[in-house]
Scaffold this motif. Structure first.
Motif, PDB file in Angstrom:
ATOM      1  N   LYS A  19      13.286   7.595  -7.665  1.00 16.35           N
ATOM      2  CA  LYS A  19      12.309   6.665  -8.192  1.00 16.35           C
ATOM      3  C   LYS A  19      12.592   5.227  -7.775  1.00 16.35           C
ATOM      4  N   SER A  20      13.822   4.934  -7.345  1.00 16.48           N
ATOM      5  CA  SER A  20      14.140   3.580  -6.938  1.00 16.48           C
ATOM      6  C   SER A  20      13.379   3.183  -5.691  1.00 16.48           C
ATOM      7  N   ASP A  21      12.875   4.151  -4.920  1.00 10.85           N
ATOM      8  CA  ASP A  21      12.117   3.855  -3.714  1.00 10.85           C
ATOM      9  C   ASP A  21      10.619   3.942  -3.950  1.00 10.85           C
ATOM     10  N   SER A  22      10.192   4.050  -5.208  1.00 11.81           N
ATOM     11  CA  SER A  22       8.782   4.184  -5.516  1.00 11.81           C
ATOM     12  C   SER A  22       8.030   2.904  -5.160  1.00 11.81           C
ATOM     13  N   LEU A  23       6.882   3.075  -4.492  1.00 19.09           N
ATOM     14  CA  LEU A  23       6.061   1.943  -4.081  1.00 19.09           C
ATOM     15  C   LEU A  23       4.611   2.273  -4.364  1.00 19.09           C
ATOM     16  N   LEU A  24       3.949   1.428  -5.145  1.00 24.16           N
ATOM     17  CA  LEU A  24       2.540   1.621  -5.464  1.00 24.16           C
ATOM     18  C   LEU A  24       1.703   1.283  -4.236  1.00 24.16           C
ATOM     19  N   LEU A  25       0.914   2.257  -3.746  1.00 25.59           N
ATOM     20  CA  LEU A  25       0.135   2.053  -2.534  1.00 25.59           C
ATOM     21  C   LEU A  25      -1.369   2.073  -2.756  1.00 25.59           C
ATOM     22  N   ALA A  26      -1.837   2.659  -3.854  1.00 25.76           N
ATOM     23  CA  ALA A  26      -3.278   2.695  -4.095  1.00 25.76           C
ATOM     24  C   ALA A  26      -3.545   3.024  -5.559  1.00 25.76           C
ATOM     25  N   THR A  27      -4.664   2.519  -6.063  1.00 30.26           N
ATOM     26  CA  THR A  27      -5.078   2.818  -7.435  1.00 30.26           C
ATOM     27  C   THR A  27      -6.571   3.117  -7.459  1.00 30.26           C
ATOM     28  N   PHE A  28      -6.970   3.933  -8.434  1.00 27.60           N
ATOM     29  CA  PHE A  28      -8.382   4.217  -8.677  1.00 27.60           C
ATOM     30  C   PHE A  28      -8.526   4.506 -10.161  1.00 27.60           C
ATOM     31  N   GLY A  29      -9.102   3.561 -10.898  1.00 26.71           N
ATOM     32  CA  GLY A  29      -9.179   3.709 -12.339  1.00 26.71           C
ATOM     33  C   GLY A  29      -7.783   3.817 -12.934  1.00 26.71           C
ATOM     34  N   SER A  30      -7.550   4.875 -13.701  1.00 26.53           N
ATOM     35  CA  SER A  30      -6.240   5.068 -14.317  1.00 26.53           C
ATOM     36  C   SER A  30      -5.261   5.807 -13.403  1.00 26.53           C
ATOM     37  N   LEU A  31      -5.746   6.241 -12.223  1.00 28.27           N
ATOM     38  CA  LEU A  31      -4.880   6.960 -11.290  1.00 28.27           C
ATOM     39  C   LEU A  31      -4.177   5.984 -10.354  1.00 28.27           C
ATOM     40  N   GLU A  32      -2.948   6.288 -10.036  1.00 27.98           N
ATOM     41  CA  GLU A  32      -2.213   5.489  -9.069  1.00 27.98           C
ATOM     42  C   GLU A  32      -1.405   6.388  -8.158  1.00 27.98           C
ATOM     43  N   ALA A  33      -1.314   6.005  -6.900  1.00 30.56           N
ATOM     44  CA  ALA A  33      -0.560   6.766  -5.891  1.00 30.56           C
ATOM     45  C   ALA A  33       0.688   5.988  -5.536  1.00 30.56           C
ATOM     46  N   ARG A  34       1.822   6.644  -5.712  1.00 30.75           N
ATOM     47  CA  ARG A  34       3.100   6.005  -5.431  1.00 30.75           C
ATOM     48  C   ARG A  34       3.848   6.765  -4.346  1.00 30.75           C
ATOM     49  N   LEU A  35       4.462   6.011  -3.478  1.00 28.12           N
ATOM     50  CA  LEU A  35       5.263   6.564  -2.393  1.00 28.12           C
ATOM     51  C   LEU A  35       6.713   6.638  -2.826  1.00 28.12           C
ATOM     52  N   GLN A  36       7.334   7.796  -2.597  1.00 27.73           N
ATOM     53  CA  GLN A  36       8.739   7.981  -2.954  1.00 27.73           C
ATOM     54  C   GLN A  36       9.464   8.644  -1.795  1.00 27.73           C
TER      55      GLN A  36
END
Length: 245
Positions: A19-36
């Protein structure tokens, strides 16, 4: 964008990522896509292969709902690979397949994406779109040249899809630039070109595959038979700028 990875509805596992490498890359409403980045301790779904180049980098894109962050909505495994020079092998990818790469471009950067895994059917459509938005942003961040994914026909017998596969072989392979050939593939050249009516053959393709071709995807020179899942898998090559655009 709905493109080159098919969607698999399944139950999420208990795999762990760093999780230390998690990066938020996109959001849509309450959804979010994170890169790990995938940690060394993660049990891979793709078996480790010998002679994998040191420049291979493995990631997972995870979609969560902020209202229930402990239960992922969807995810996609990805492998970033620098192929140094032309006519090299692309191995150890998230697609579980080795490729022979032909092309004149020096040091192209490839991103292979595994089939999307969706755990919440009611949010699958939105999650797919969000994954593609996040993948597009990742391509910009890491200067990706080409994205490789796949689509599957629901038979392990290529002859059952002779028209579609032959159409792809004769009309949808790259005519210049980078070519892909699966190392353990089977031919798609089943019917002669003159026996195919391109418009009719295109109409017979699955909608998602038609969409991919319209936005510039090209197919590999052959397909792979997956007997375990009773599928014939076709691999697609996107110039990254097509996804980013």
């Amino acid at each position: 964008m709905t493109a080159c990875a098919r969607t698999v509805l399944k139950t999420s596992g208990n795999e762990n990522c760093d999780k230390s490498d998690s990066l938020l890359l996109a959001t849509f409403g309450s959804l979010e896509a994170r890169l790990q980045r995938i940690s060394d301790s993660l049990e891979k779904t793709v078996p480790a292969k010998e002679n994998v180049p040191d420049d291979r980098d493995e990631w997972v894109m995870v979609v969560n709902d902020k209202a229930d962050p402990q239960n992922p909505v969807a995810r996609c495994y990805m492998t970033l690979t620098n192929v140094l020079g032309a006519n090299q092998n692309l191995d150890g990818t998230s697609l579980g397949e080795s490729f022979e790469v032909e092309g004149g471009q020096n040091a192209p950067v490839f991103l292979t994406i595994a089939p999307f895994e969706c755990f919440d059917k009611s949010k699958a459509h939105r999650a797919q779109g969000l994954l593609w938005q996040a993948i597009s942003n990742f391509c910009v961040l890491r200067n990706v040249d080409y994205v490789i994914g796949s689509l599957a026909f629901d038979s392990r017998y290529p002859a059952a899809h002779a028209l579609e596969l032959s159409y792809l072989y004769h009309f949808c392979r790259a005519q210049s630039g980078v070519h892909l050939r699966a190392a353990h593939g089977v031919t798609m050249d089943i019917m002669p070109e003159e026996a195919i009516k391109p418009d009719e053959a295109f109409s017979s393709l699955p909608p998602m595959l038609r969409y991919c071709l319209r936005v510039g995807a090209k197919v590999a020179d052959n397909a792979v038979v997956d007997r375990a899942s009773n599928e014939t898998r076709v691999f697609l090559l996107f110039p990254a700028k097509k996804i980013v655009g």
